[in-house]
Structures are given as structure tokens and as C-alpha cells.
Scaffold this active site. Structure first.
Site, short mmCIF file in Angstrom:
data_model
loop_
_atom_site.label_atom_id
_atom_site.label_comp_id
_atom_site.label_asym_id
_atom_site.label_seq_id
_atom_site.Cartn_x
_atom_site.Cartn_y
_atom_site.Cartn_z
N ASP A 138 -5.73 -1.76 -2.40
CA ASP A 138 -5.34 -0.86 -3.50
C ASP A 138 -5.90 -1.41 -4.80
OD1 ASP A 138 -4.16 1.28 -4.76
OD2 ASP A 138 -2.21 0.31 -4.96
N TYR A 140 -6.73 -0.83 -9.16
CA TYR A 140 -5.91 -0.73 -10.37
C TYR A 140 -6.84 -0.20 -11.45
CZ TYR A 140 -2.31 -2.77 -13.54
OH TYR A 140 -1.30 -2.99 -14.45
N HIS A 145 -3.30 3.67 -16.97
CA HIS A 145 -2.19 3.11 -16.18
C HIS A 145 -2.08 1.60 -16.39
CE1 HIS A 145 0.56 2.29 -12.88
NE2 HIS A 145 -0.31 1.41 -12.42
N ARG A 154 4.65 -6.91 -19.55
CA ARG A 154 4.43 -8.06 -20.44
C ARG A 154 4.49 -7.60 -21.90
NH1 ARG A 154 0.67 -8.12 -16.53
NH2 ARG A 154 -0.79 -7.08 -17.93
N GLU A 211 3.42 6.11 -6.79
CA GLU A 211 2.14 5.97 -7.48
C GLU A 211 1.20 7.04 -6.95
OE1 GLU A 211 0.75 1.88 -7.51
OE2 GLU A 211 2.16 1.41 -9.13
N GLU A 213 -2.24 8.45 -6.25
CA GLU A 213 -3.56 7.86 -6.11
C GLU A 213 -4.43 8.71 -5.19
OE1 GLU A 213 -3.54 3.67 -5.28
OE2 GLU A 213 -1.58 3.35 -6.24
N ASP A 245 1.48 5.38 -3.22
CA ASP A 245 1.75 3.95 -3.07
C ASP A 245 3.19 3.70 -3.56
OD1 ASP A 245 1.67 1.17 -2.99
OD2 ASP A 245 0.53 1.00 -4.86
N ARG A 249 9.92 -1.31 -8.12
CA ARG A 249 9.56 -2.02 -9.37
C ARG A 249 10.37 -3.29 -9.58
NH1 ARG A 249 4.70 0.01 -9.86
NH2 ARG A 249 4.70 2.26 -10.19
N GLN A 252 8.87 -5.89 -7.28
CA GLN A 252 7.53 -6.18 -7.79
C GLN A 252 7.57 -7.07 -9.03
OE1 GLN A 252 5.40 -2.61 -8.99
NE2 GLN A 252 3.57 -3.73 -9.61
N TYR A 256 5.53 -10.67 -8.55
CA TYR A 256 4.09 -10.41 -8.65
C TYR A 256 3.26 -11.52 -9.28
CZ TYR A 256 3.53 -9.27 -13.64
OH TYR A 256 3.44 -9.34 -14.99
N LYS A 265 5.52 -3.40 -2.43
CA LYS A 265 4.68 -2.26 -2.09
C LYS A 265 4.39 -2.14 -0.60
CE LYS A 265 2.37 -2.05 -6.55
NZ LYS A 265 2.21 -0.61 -6.80
N THR A 269 3.27 3.29 2.65
CA THR A 269 2.29 4.02 1.84
C THR A 269 2.03 5.34 2.55
OG1 THR A 269 1.25 1.92 1.21
CG2 THR A 269 -0.04 3.92 0.83
N THR A 366 -2.97 3.75 -9.46
CA THR A 366 -2.27 4.89 -10.05
C THR A 366 -3.16 5.63 -11.03
OG1 THR A 366 -0.28 3.59 -9.89
CG2 THR A 366 -0.16 5.58 -11.25
N GLU A 380 6.13 4.98 -15.85
CA GLU A 380 5.41 5.42 -17.04
C GLU A 380 6.01 6.72 -17.61
OE1 GLU A 380 0.85 4.94 -16.51
OE2 GLU A 380 1.74 4.91 -14.51
#
Ligand code: MN
Length: 450
Positions: A138, A140, A145, A154, A211, A213, A245, A249, A252, A256, A265, A269, A366, A380
Site C-alpha cells: 500500500d 501513500y 492525504h 504530528r 481509506e 484507494e 484499506d 486509527r 495505528q 506506527y 491495517k 482490506t 488514500t 480527515e
């Protein structure tokens, strides 16, 4: 801009071509599409099918009758997966497409008309995974996104990490838990750390997300130690599917760093069962956004490598499903704006000499746009839960509740061409298992489809 003249089109793309099978104007599957799936019915074991309107052409039955002997070996068309067909060079796959179009078009080869068992109704069929998926990556690759998620995960730092504009960032997912549309999704349990707690806890995810995709299935691929150059990448892409996906959260966010997504994740899927070939998508091939800084030479592409695919995400909660209320669309976006193209993703994934094999699945990451209502995930769309969505029955949603059903759709439209679509990728959330339980009926159902 790359003009239409640069597109690689043939008679199979002719918008005036019609099938002798009636196909509704709004159908995703006119004769210009001809997507592949693996299907079964009460009488037919899993095999390759081609969608035409609301019907399925049985490729095994028609191949065994000799209809494709001039273009491709019967063995590639008679198995229970698409892997053998995916391994053929692009020219052979194109010849098969031309032959299929010829058999199904008005005024073409009419021999199928005398073969009543060549076709069945899609409503009578069960759709399976299209391929045996050896490896799943997968990416990114949406700038919007990656920026949105960087801000949420962050908040103190730069949203985009320094490598993002140089590398199509990706991670290896879990191919064994990829499931076809309409497979129930069990809410995962896992380790998460509540913000007000000193220690992590183990339990059902409370921040289950989606997600939106697009994924592509690899075609022939490369040998170990060799690479797929970016300008030849399209030859090694068989076709595309919708991908959801599913993402926990809370799991994750805690797991992560430093090695990336893992159990947040890997639990499931969902993909759409019909694989829309790159040949069918050719009329919708467009330039992507300007890339700055310019990519390194091994990622520099000279042709249009993006695809104009309009995408939607719709939701129905348990009450809406009980009442038969139509699903509510919560996101609309386009695949055309993706920063890193599929060609760049494939060139990058094989740049170190790693083998790409037929049936490997590569998802885009995503797909989010830059304006409100175009984001491809709930985290989001709801600004991390601060701004819940309101559903038609008055319910509010920050993240998924048990019983919620998500449907992804994709459709390609361009002036002068017949519109084609992807069908759908749908899944509904089952409650988490309680801590002493090992499994339930839904897992049995899931295991049957492997
Ligand atoms: Mn993803």
C-alpha cells in the site's frame, strides 16, 4: 498536456460500438469495458468471467469451445484465478480483448449466439478474489492525504516528511486478509494508548476508519535482480480495482513509529471483484500534477500516467439498512490528482531488484482532494473526530460504528468516449469479538472464500 492523439486506442474503444446483449446507459460494464472477475454459481465452479451489462460471459465454457484458440492458450483462461492470464505480455492480453469485443459486438462474430451456456446472470453469481495475491503493498501517494494525516498525527512538526516528494512511500500489507466486496469486516482488537492514560490497553478499536484507494494488479513482472523501467511500467499492470484499506486509527497511532503500519491495517482490506484492465482505462489516461522537485531519473516519466476516475464513498448505518434507506455519499474525489503515478510506484517497487509477480496487488494510498468533502478517510473528513458527519437518519459519525456499511464506487467519463465503471467495493462492520471468544460465523464465511 498530452493530447488524445497520444492515447493508444483501437476499435474496442469505439464509443458507438454496442453489444448484442442489452446494456443500460448507466451500466459500469458496456462493451468498451470488459472487466475480468472470478465467479461461481450453483452449477459453475469458480472460473473467469467477463462482465457485460448485467450478465457474465463464462470464459471457461467459451474457451473450451475454442473461441480464443487463435489468441491465447486455453490453460490461461480455464483456471480458478486470473494469475496465469496476468502473466501474459500486453500484446497477447490486447488480442484477447479484441477477440472478446468481436464476439460480443453487434455485427461481429455471432457464434456465441448459439451457445446458451456461454452467459449467466450476475445476480446468480458469487464473486471471489480475482487472483491469488502473493504480495500486497500500500502506497501513500496523495499529497493532500499525506499532508492532512501528517498534521493530525504530528501536530507539532512539518506535515510532510522530507523524503515524501522524492520517494513513493509504501509499506507491505497483509495479502492473506484481502477480501472481495460484501465480506463482513470484524472490528479489530488491539493495543492502543488512550491519551489520558500512562499505559496502553488491549481491546476493541474505537477509531475504526476507511481509506478510499485504487489498486492495481501486476502483470508479467520482472526477474529477481532486475527492474521495471518507469516507461515500461504500464506493460506490467494488468488492471485496477477499488480498495478499502480499513484502518484502526487508535492501534495505528500507537504502533506506527518507527516501522510503519502493522496490525492497525492488516486485519482486513476489501477490493472490488471486477478488474478493469489498463486497456479499458486507456481513454481516461491523463497527466498528473506537476512534480517539484523533479523526480530522480529512474522515476522520471515522459507520458501521461494518471487516470481520470471519479470516486465516491457512501455510508449506511444499521438503521438505514433495516429501513432500506439509500446510502449517503460522504466523499467525492478523483484519482487523476494523485502525486505519484502507478508507473512510478511500480518502477520504485522493483528498483532494488525485488521481484514483481503476476497477481501482486499495489494500492495507491488514500485518495484525498484539497477541498472539504473530497477526503478519502473519516479521520480527515471529521478532522480527527472534532467535526462529526451527520447521517440522513440524524446519527452522527466520527468513526465507524458496528453495523455501518461502506460502499466505494468509481466511474470514468470523458467527452467522446463511452463511460465505464468499477462496480463497487462494499463491506459492513461486525462487532468485535469479546476477549474470551476465538471466532464466529463470519470468520468461517471469510475462510471459505480463500
Ligand atoms: Mn492505505
Amino acid at each position: 498536456m498530452v493530447g488524445v492523439s497520444a492515447l493508444d486506442l483501437d476499435a474496442t474503444h469505439d464509443p458507438t460500438r454496442e453489444s448484442w446483449i442489452a446494456v443500460d446507459e448507466q451500466s459500469d460494464f458496456p462493451i468498451q469495458n470488459l472487466p475480468f472477475a472470478i465467479f461461481s454459481t450453483a452449477e459453475r465452479s469458480p472460473r473467469i468471467g467477463i462482465a457485460i451489462g448485467e450478465r457474465i460471459l463464462d470464459l471457461r465454457v467459451t474457451a473450451e469451445a475454442g473461441h480464443f484458440d487463435a489468441v491465447i492458450e486455453r490453460s490461461a483462461l480455464c483456471g480458478p484465478t486470473l494469475n496465469a492470464l496476468m502473466s501474459f505480455p500486453r500484446e497477447r492480453r490486447r488480442a484477447l480483448r479484441r477477440r472478446l469485443s468481436e464476439l460480443l459486438r453487434v455485427g461481429g462474430d455471432s457464434t456465441l449466439l448459439e451457445m446458451p451456456d456461454a452467459l449467466c446472470e450476475e445476480r446468480d453469481a458469487r464473486l471471489h478474489l480475482p487472483a491469488s495475491i502473493g504480495d500486497y503493498v500500500d502506497f501513500y501517494s496523495s499529497l493532500e492525504h499525506a499532508t492532512n494525516l501528517g498534521r493530525l498525527f504530528r501536530p507539532q512538526g512539518e506535515p510532510l516528511l522530507p523524503n515524501w516528494r522524492w520517494i513513493p512511500i509504501g509499506y507491505h500489507g497483509r495479502s492473506a486478509t484481502i477480501v472481495p466486496s460484501d465480506t463482513p469486516i470484524r472490528r479489530p482488537r488491539g493495543q492502543r494508548k488512550p491519551p489520558d492514560s500512562a499505559c496502553p490497553v488491549f481491546g476493541a478499536s474505537t477509531r475504526l476508519d476507511i481509506e478510499l484507494e485504487i489498486g492495481f494488479f501486476a502483470g508479467p513482472g520482472n526477474r529477481l535482480g532486475e527492474s521495471i523501467p518507469v516507461e515500461r511500467a504500464r506493460e506490467h499492470i494488468f488492471g485496477c480495482v477499488l480498495v478499502n484499506d480499513w484502518s484502526a486509527r487508535d492501534i495505528q497511532a500507537w504502533e506506527y513509529q518507527p516501522l510503519g503500519p502493522f496490525l492497525g491495517k492488516s486485519f482486513a482490506t476489501t477490493i472490488s471483484p471486477w478488474v478493469v484492465t489498463l486497456e479499458a482505462l486507456e481513454p481516461f489516461r491523463v497527466d498528473g500534477p506537476l512534480q517539484a522537485p523533479a523526480p530522480l531519473p529512474y522515476l522520471a516519466q515522459s507520458e501521461a500516467e494518471n487516470y481520470e476516475i471519479a470516486l465516491t464513498v457512501a455510508i449506511r448505518d444499521a438503521r438505514m439498512r433495516e429501513r432500506g434507506t439509500a446510502a449517503a455519499t460522504i466523499s467525492r474525489s478523483s484519482f487523476a490528482a494523485m502525486y505519484w503515478s502507478q508507473a512510478q510506484q511500480l518502477a520504485h517497487a522493483s528498483s532494488n531488484g525485488a521481484t514483481i509477480a503476476p497477481g501482486d496487488l499495489f494500492a495507491s494510498g488514500t485518495i484525498s482532494g484539497s477541498i472539504d468533502g473530497t477526503q478519502g478517510s473519516l479521520i480527515e473528513l471529521t478532522e480527527n473526530g472534532r467535526r462529526p458527519l451527520r447521517l440522513p437518519d440524524g446519527e452522527e459519525r466520527s468513526f465507524l460504528e458496528d453495523g455501518d456499511e461502506i460502499t466505494l464506487r468509481g466511474r470514468c467519463t470523458r467527452a467522446g468516449y463511452r463511460s465505464i465503471g468499477f462496480g463497487s467495493a462494499r463491506g459492513a462492520i461486525l462487532p468485535a469479538l469479546d476477549s474470551n471468544s476465538a471466532g464466529g460465523d463470519a470468520y468461517g464465511e471469510l475462510a471459505q472464500d480463500r
